[in-house]
Scaffold this active site. Structure first.
Site, PDB file in Angstrom:
ATOM      1  N   SER A 169     -12.928   6.735  -7.437  1.00  0.00           N
ATOM      2  CA  SER A 169     -12.320   7.100  -8.715  1.00  0.00           C
ATOM      3  C   SER A 169     -11.146   8.056  -8.532  1.00  0.00           C
ATOM      4  O   SER A 169     -10.139   7.691  -7.946  1.00  0.00           O
ATOM      5  CB  SER A 169     -13.388   7.684  -9.640  1.00  0.00           C
ATOM      6  OG  SER A 169     -12.879   7.901 -10.928  1.00  0.00           O
ATOM      7  N   ASP A 330     -11.339   3.891 -15.068  1.00  0.00           N
ATOM      8  CA  ASP A 330     -12.487   4.062 -15.972  1.00  0.00           C
ATOM      9  C   ASP A 330     -12.341   5.310 -16.844  1.00  0.00           C
ATOM     10  O   ASP A 330     -13.166   5.553 -17.713  1.00  0.00           O
ATOM     11  CB  ASP A 330     -13.821   4.078 -15.207  1.00  0.00           C
ATOM     12  CG  ASP A 330     -13.991   5.282 -14.293  1.00  0.00           C
ATOM     13  OD1 ASP A 330     -13.002   6.001 -14.039  1.00  0.00           O
ATOM     14  OD2 ASP A 330     -15.127   5.500 -13.806  1.00  0.00           O
ATOM     15  N   GLU A 428     -17.945  11.627 -22.136  1.00  0.00           N
ATOM     16  CA  GLU A 428     -18.146  12.854 -21.381  1.00  0.00           C
ATOM     17  C   GLU A 428     -16.810  13.592 -21.351  1.00  0.00           C
ATOM     18  O   GLU A 428     -15.745  12.971 -21.370  1.00  0.00           O
ATOM     19  CB  GLU A 428     -18.651  12.567 -19.954  1.00  0.00           C
ATOM     20  CG  GLU A 428     -17.743  11.721 -19.095  1.00  0.00           C
ATOM     21  CD  GLU A 428     -18.344  11.412 -17.728  1.00  0.00           C
ATOM     22  OE1 GLU A 428     -19.475  11.841 -17.456  1.00  0.00           O
ATOM     23  OE2 GLU A 428     -17.661  10.737 -16.943  1.00  0.00           O
ATOM     24  N   LYS A 442     -18.199   4.249 -18.937  1.00  0.00           N
ATOM     25  CA  LYS A 442     -16.877   4.664 -19.413  1.00  0.00           C
ATOM     26  C   LYS A 442     -15.832   3.624 -19.020  1.00  0.00           C
ATOM     27  O   LYS A 442     -15.957   2.968 -17.995  1.00  0.00           O
ATOM     28  CB  LYS A 442     -16.521   6.044 -18.872  1.00  0.00           C
ATOM     29  CG  LYS A 442     -16.565   6.222 -17.375  1.00  0.00           C
ATOM     30  CD  LYS A 442     -16.294   7.682 -17.029  1.00  0.00           C
ATOM     31  CE  LYS A 442     -16.342   7.936 -15.532  1.00  0.00           C
ATOM     32  NZ  LYS A 442     -17.720   8.012 -15.003  1.00  0.00           N
TER      33      LYS A 442
END
Length: 616
Positions: A169, A330, A428, A442
């Protein structure tokens, strides 16, 4: 066992039996010449402590799967540890799903790569596929890089038993990771993660066929889901598109950065699916670059300093809104040009207030029966803003909190769906958003185009995103929050900091005040303690493997200190939740800053503990 290297395995003794065994295993099992050479070089150089660090521990599942630096060693991400992890996965899935041999597994990957270790996400994904294919398990392996949300979406769409996404990520370029999804499309959580780790330990010696990367090309059990999943995903976006006709006429211009990752093509397609012209890409950041060469760190959450190229391009193009998806697409950052103060970069909590309001506003248009609200939920992690709780209190729907990490949100969505309930929005605070019910994770691609539609709708009413945020706070109460972190590379120091908080004035006593304000409640999910509950037990699940303590102050500020599941950080979150009508923002902000600064100095003691303060 066969020796793959040039070293004499009889001369490996370091005097540490555990380490000697680990060195022997590594050099015997690893078929990647670059990572094997790294261990051999450390051995010849007598780097015993570094060898111990790399070889005498294993990665564990954190808030986002297995994540570590790429390089040689059982504690790092590399060919061998990915093979071991997948062999453990195979063993556990075969035990859990009698029909595993027909359901198969989905495998996706991002664009990370490291020349020194010969590791890149595509190769690691192909080795993941090889492990499953050599055991006659069907594999849906994407033929090119995809956004992380495509893997859980494909798991649900194709009825697969599980999914794996090879990604780190927004982590530094040195890192990579292995994210696992269960059959319901949610990231794995306890007890599945612990059981998989046990199976990894039991399946540590690689099977010879696990190294056969060519299986990903040659096996009849391998298929490429890219075309079907891309098409269906873009079609399913219609479930969160509410004003397509208005979108086609919108004069607003958008700039999008994919942060050197996977997002460009997919965000362009999503905008077209909503009737928008595609956003203007940031040319220097449009294409994948594993070195992330134009940003100090590949995390759009860091704000204006890392969004500089996007903001400058937007000014040149007269675009009012800037969006940035993180490298695996994401998560989403958003900034808006303001006539008064340059650029407003929204925090994750502020963007969630806007998106939560937007999803509720459009849901109410088609759900006039008050009874419908009994089955409607919004979710947020416990370190995120309580703004959705304020929505729920006034609007009459349900709100629930989960532990940090979208895996807990995904698990809760699955539980609620089984009883006929619907989650229309979840988030979040670290810019992770889920609009609608397409993916139980997400999703920065869908969030980007939903923000575009919301902005177009508001601008058509002569409202900016920032003005609408003010309207939301006027109606539901100002929720002002701050999120930051300190860096600590020494786990014993972290443990000492949190142990001190649990024995502040003797055994099992927490701090009673901070900055002159009484602490009225303490919740410690690491130990399962919650002073606000009649039985003193946490409602949220206990998580012994990470540190997290929440303090509620008498003045209404809620503060949480926790360790990151993916990086060497102690994060701190504070929020002032004011009731509707209390709108002296400057005094609220001043009070929050004072409490936050005092809390960090008193409870974390950064100077005494040699903690590195956030630099950007």
């Amino acid at each position: 066992m066969e020796n793959n290297g040039d070293l004499d395995l009889n001369c490996l003794a370091t005097g540490d039996v555990q380490l000697d065994k680990a060195i022997y295993q590594w050099i015997t099992w690893d078929k990647n010449p670059r990572t094997r050479a790294q261990i051999e070089a450390l051995l010849l150089d007598g780097q015993v402590e570094e060898l111990r660090r790399r070889l005498c521990s294993r990665m564990t599942f954190g808030t986002a799967g297995l994540r570590a630096a790429m390089g040689a060693g059982f504690a790092l991400i590399n060919d061998l540890t990915i093979i071991q992890s997948t062999q453990g996965m195979y063993k556990y899935l075969a035990r859990s799903f009698p029909d595993f041999g027909s359901r198969g597994i989905v495998v996706g990957y991002d664009t990370r790569a490291q020349e020194a270790s010969g590791c890149n996400s595509e190769r690691l994904a192909r080795l993941t596929a090889a492990v499953m294919l050599c055991k006659d398990i069907p594999v849906f392996l994407f033929s090119t890089y995809v956004p992380t949300p495509f893997v859980p979406y494909a798991v649900k769409r194709l009825g697969a038993a599980a999914g794996v996404m090879v990604t780190a990520s927004h982590n530094p370029k040195e890192d990579n990771g292995y994210k696992v999804y269960w059959h319901n499309g949610a990231q794995i959580s306890s007890p599945n993660d612990k059981e998989i780790l046990k199976c990894i330990e039991e399946s540590s010696e690689p099977w010879s066929e696990s190294w056969n990367e060519s299986l990903a090309d040659n096996s009849p059990l391998r298929s490429d889901p890219l075309r079907e999943i891309s098409k269906k995903y873009m079609e399913d976006l219609s479930s969160v598109c509410f004003h397509r006709e208005l979108n086609t006429k919108s004069p607003l211009k958008f700039v999008h950065s994919s942060f050197h990752g996977v997002g460009h093509d997919y965000v362009q397609q999503a905008f077209r699916a909503f009737g928008f012209p595609p956003p203007i890409p940031v040319p220097e950041q449009k294409d994948p670059d594993p070195n992330f060469s134009t940003v100090s760190c590949p995390n759009p959450e860091e704000g204006e300093s890392v969004l500089e190229l996007s903001l400058r391009l937007a000014e040149k193009e007269n675009a009012k809104i800037v969006m940035a998806t993180d490298p695996d697409a994401d998560r989403l950052a958003v900034a808006e040009q303001s006539d008064r103060c340059g650029w407003k970069v929204f925090t994750g909590n502020e963007l969630a207030a806007l998106l939560g309001w937007w999803m509720l506003f459009n849901w109410k248009e088609t759900h006039s029966d008050p009874a419908d609200r009994e089955r409607m939920y919004m979710l947020a992690t416990t370190v995120s803003s309580k703004i959705l709780k304020a929505f729920a209190r006034i609007e009459g729907f349900h709100f629930e909190e989960t532990l940090p990490g979208f895996k807990w949100i995904g698990k809760k969505i699955h539980e609620l769906a089984k009883t006929g309930n619907e989650v229309i929005f979840a988030f979040e605070e670290s810019i992770g958003f889920l609009c609608g019910s397409m993916v139980p994770d997400k999703d920065g691609v869908s969030a980007a185009v939903v923000v575009a539609e919301m902005a177009s709708y508001l601008y058509n009413k002569n409202l900016t995103l920032h003005q609408q945020l003010e309207n939301i706070f006027e109606t539901y109460g100002y929720h002002i929050s701050t999120t930051s972190y300190v860096i600590c590379h020494d786990p014993p120091t972290v443990k000492r900091i949190f142990t001190r908080l649990r024995t502040f004035e003797g055994e099992n006593t927490y701090p009673r005040s901070s900055g002159g304000h009484s602490i009225v409640a303490v919740r410690d999910v690491t130990t399962g303690y919650d002073s606000s509950q009649p039985d003193k037990l946490c409602v949220l699940p206990m998580t012994k493997s990470s540190q997290m303590i929440t303090f509620t102050l008498q003045n209404g500020i809620v503060a949480t200190l926790r360790t990151s599941g993916t990086e060497p950080k102690i994060k701190f979150y504070t929020e002032f939740c004011a009731p509707p009508g209390k709108s002296d923002i400057s005094s609220l902000e001043e009070e929050l800053k004072k409490v936050t600064d005092t809390l960090v100095e008193e409870f974390l003691e950064p100077d005494k503990n040699n903690l590195i303060r956030r630099s950007i």
